[in-house]
Design an enzyme around this catalytic site. Structure first.
Site, PDB file in Angstrom:
ATOM      1  N   ASP A   1      -5.380 -15.192   3.522  1.00  0.00           N
ATOM      2  CA  ASP A   1      -5.873 -13.826   3.722  1.00  0.00           C
ATOM      3  C   ASP A   1      -5.109 -13.139   4.853  1.00  0.00           C
ATOM      4  O   ASP A   1      -4.515 -13.797   5.707  1.00  0.00           O
ATOM      5  CB  ASP A   1      -7.368 -13.824   4.022  1.00  0.00           C
ATOM      6  N   GLU A   2      -5.143 -11.837   4.856  1.00  0.00           N
ATOM      7  CA  GLU A   2      -4.643 -11.002   5.961  1.00  0.00           C
ATOM      8  C   GLU A   2      -3.241 -11.402   6.422  1.00  0.00           C
ATOM      9  O   GLU A   2      -2.931 -11.390   7.608  1.00  0.00           O
ATOM     10  CB  GLU A   2      -5.630 -11.043   7.130  1.00  0.00           C
ATOM     11  N   ALA A   3      -2.384 -11.732   5.444  1.00  0.00           N
ATOM     12  CA  ALA A   3      -0.997 -12.089   5.772  1.00  0.00           C
ATOM     13  C   ALA A   3      -0.154 -10.813   5.834  1.00  0.00           C
ATOM     14  O   ALA A   3       0.858 -10.667   5.126  1.00  0.00           O
ATOM     15  CB  ALA A   3      -0.453 -13.066   4.736  1.00  0.00           C
TER      16      ALA A   3
END
Length: 526
Positions: free
Chosen positions: A337-339
Site C-alpha cells: 500500500d501507499e507506494a
C-alpha cells in the site's frame, strides 16, 4: 388529635407498603440476576439456537470429561476451560476421561460442523460439547464462558450460582478468515502485550492475528542474514523512544501462544514502500547507496526499495525464507500500500518478483488491495482497506479469482476516533463509533463483487497514537467484537438493535477481564 393519629397511621402503612414493594423489587432483581443467561445472548451471535429444558448448574462435584478420541488437544482444551472456571467458582473441576454428567468435550465424525463449528447441548445432568475438530471445541468453550455470569472471568472466588440455560446451540462460522491486525512497527508491543491481545481476540472467535512487523518507523523481527534490520532499524518508534524487536525465540513464543488459542499468525513485511527502517539499516538497499536517517514521524509514501537493484531481491528472499521458517501458517503478507515513491511500472515489476519469492517458500501471498493494480498470482489474497467500495481493479481481480479480506477503513479500522473528542486515534477515514463499525456487509461493500470472492474480514489497529495495552484496548473494544460477529455470524442475524443489547451485556465481562474499553454512548451498558 384523633385525625393526626389517623394520618400518622396511614403514613406508616404507606411506608410499610413501600418498603415491601422495594423489598419485593430487590428480590425480583436479585433473582433475575441469578437466572441463567438465555441461550444466544452472546457475541458473535450463534448460527442456530434451540432453547428448552432445565439449566445445568456447575457445582463442587462437576468434572470436565474428555472422550479418549479427542486426544491431547482435547485434554489441553479441557485444562484451559478448567483454568478459566476454577478461580471464580472455587471448585476443583477435575479433568477426567471417564464417567457421565458434568461438562463433556467430544469430537465426532460430523463433518457438517466443519473445521471450527460446534454443538453445545445443555440440560439438567450435563453440558455436552461436540465438534468435528479441536478448534470447534475451543470456540465452544468461548461460548460457554459467555453463557455463564460475567463474574466467572474474575480471578478470585465469586458467589455464583453458575448456571447455563437449557437447550442446544449449533454454530458454524460464515467466513473462514476472521482476523485482527496489530501494528507493532509504529509503536512496539512486547510478546506479553501481544499475548494479552490474543486472549481478548480468542473470546470472540477471531482466528487470525496479522502482525505488521515492518514500516518506516521500525523493523520488529530478527533476520539473521540481515541483522541490522532489527538491531538498528528496530531501535526507535513514532515520537522517538527505544522501540524494540522480537528475537526469533520471541516470535516463536507468540506463534505458539496464538496457536494454543487457535489463531494463525499472519506476518507482514511491508514492501516496496513503508521501508525506511530497512533503508536506514542498509545503504545498499537505496538506489543512491546512501542510507537515510531513522524516522520517527507519521508521514507515509516517501520511501521505496530500489526496484532495479538485484540486492533488493536477495534481501527479500532472505527475509521471506527466514520468516517462512518461523511461521507455520499459510500466509506471508507483503504489504504493497501507499507506494507513492515507486513508479507504477516498477511497482508491478517488484510485485511480480515478490510474489514469486513467497511461492518459492511454500506460502500464500497476501497484500493490501493495491496488489490488484499489479498482477496478482493465482491464489493471492488482497486485503481491502478502501472506503468507497467502487475500485474497478479490485472487482476485476476478484472476477479473475483473487480472494478478498475485507477491512474497509471507515468501518473496520480500529484506530479511527469514535468521535471528535476521542484523544487517541486518527480521523482520516471519518469518525467511527460502534454502530457505524457494525453496519456493513463484507459481501456487498464493494459494488459488483462476484459471489464467493470474500474470504473473510479483518480489523486492523494501527499504532501511531497507541503506546500501551490500555490504549490498544480502548480503541479495539467495543468495536472488535462487532467485526468478529460480522465474520462469524450468518448475515441473517445481523441487527443493530439486537447486537446493541447483546454488546451492552458484554460490559461487565470486559470489566471483569480488566479490559479498558470505551463506554460508547450509543450502547446502553449494563
Amino acid at each position: 388529635m384523633r385525625q393526626h393519629r389517623t394520618m400518622a397511621g396511614l403514613l406508616g402503612a404507606l411506608l410499610l407498603l413501600a418498603a415491601g414493594l422495594s423489598s419485593t423489587g430487590a428480590t425480583t432483581a436479585a433473582a433475575a440476576s441469578r437466572a441463567p443467561r438465555p441461550l444466544g445472548r452472546i457475541v458473535p451471535a450463534p448460527a442456530s439456537v434451540a432453547p428448552g429444558g432445565s439449566p445445568y448448574t456447575i457445582t463442587s462435584t462437576t468434572a470436565i470429561r474428555v472422550d479418549a478420541a479427542t486426544g491431547a488437544e482435547g485434554r489441553r482444551i479441557a485444562g484451559y476451560l478448567a483454568d478459566v472456571l476454577r478461580p471464580s467458582t472455587g471448585y476443583a473441576l477435575p479433568v477426567r476421561a471417564d464417567g457421565s454428567g458434568g461438562i463433556r468435550l467430544r469430537l465426532s465424525g460430523d463433518a457438517r460442523l466443519g473445521e471450527e463449528g460446534y454443538r453445545l447441548e445443555s440440560g439438567r445432568s450435563a453440558i455436552t460439547v461436540t465438534a468435528h475438530r479441536p478448534a470447534g471445541l475451543f470456540h465452544a468453550v468461548q461460548t460457554l464462558r459467555q453463557l455463564l455470569p460475567a463474574s466467572v472471568e474474575r480471578r478470585t472466588r465469586q458467589p455464583g450460582p453458575w448456571q447455563v440455560a437449557g437447550g442446544t446451540i449449533t454454530d458454524t462460522p460464515r467466513y473462514a478468515y476472521r482476523g485482527a491486525m496489530l501494528d507493532v512497527s509504529r509503536h512496539f508491543f512486547t510478546p506479553a502485550q501481544v499475548e494479552r491481545y490474543i486472549d481478548q481476540l480468542a473470546l470472540y472467535k477471531v482466528n487470525r492475528l496479522h502482525l505488521h512487523l515492518s514500516d518506516d518507523q521500525g523493523w520488529r523481527i530478527a533476520i539473521d542474514s540481515w541483522p541490522r534490520l532489527a538491531t538498528y532499524g528496530g531501535r526507535t518508534q513514532v515520537g522517538g523512544g527505544k522501540g524494540g524487536y522480537y528475537t526469533k525465540a520471541d516470535y516463536r513464543r507468540i506463534v505458539r501462544y496464538a496457536a494454543s488459542r487457535y489463531l494463525e499468525v499472519v506476518p507482514e513485511i511491508d514492501t516496496p514502500g513503508h521501508t525506511n527502517a530497512a533503508l536506514a539499516s542498509y545503504a545498499s538497499l537505496n538506489c543512491d547507496g546512501v542510507a537515510p536517517p531513522l524516522y520517527t514521524g507519521t508521514d507515509v509514501g516517501f520511501s521505496s526499495l530500489c526496484v532495479p537493484k538485484e540486492v533488493t531481491y536477495a534481501f527479500l528472499d532472505d527475509v521471506v525464507r527466514e520468516l517462512s521458517a518461523l511461521t507455520p501458517g499459510r500466509y506471508i503478507h507483503i504489504g504493497g500500500d501507499e507506494a507513492h515513491s515507486t513508479p507504477h511500472t516498477d511497482y508491478v515489476a517488484f510485485m511480480d518478483k515478490a510474489q514469486a519469492v513467497v511461492a518459492k517458500y511454500g506460502k500464500t501471498v497476501m497484500g493490501w488491495h493495491q496488489l490488484t493494480g499489479a498482477r496478482p498470482v493465482a491464489g493471492a489474497v488482497a486485503q481491502y482497506w478502501g472506503t468507497a467500495g467502487d475500485e474497478a481493479e479490485v472487482v476485476a481481480a476478484a472476477k479473475a479469482g483473487t480472494r478478498l479480506v475485507m477491512s474497509p477503513a471507515n468501518r473496520a479500522y480500529l484506530d479511527m476516533k469514535y468521535d471528535a473528542t476521542t484523544k487517541l486515534g486518527l480521523d482520516w477515514a471519518g469518525l467511527v463509533d460502534v454502530d457505524r463499525s457494525y453496519a456493513w456487509d463484507p459481501s456487498t461493500f464493494i459494488k459488483g463483487l462476484p459471489s464467493g470472492s470474500v474470504l473473510g474480514v479483518e480489523a486492523p489497529l494501527w499504532s501511531e497514537t497507541l503506546t500501551t495495552s490500555a490504549d490498544v484496548e480502548y480503541m479495539a473494544f467495543p468495536r472488535l467484537p462487532g467485526i468478529a460477529e460480522i465474520g462469524w455470524s450468518p448475515a441473517s442475524t445481523h441487527s443493530w438493535p439486537d447486537y446493541r443489547s447483546r454488546l451492552a451485556e458484554q460490559g461487565p465481562r470486559l470489566a471483569a477481564l480488566g479490559v479498558n474499553f470505551y463506554r460508547s454512548p450509543v450502547v446502553p451498558w449494563e
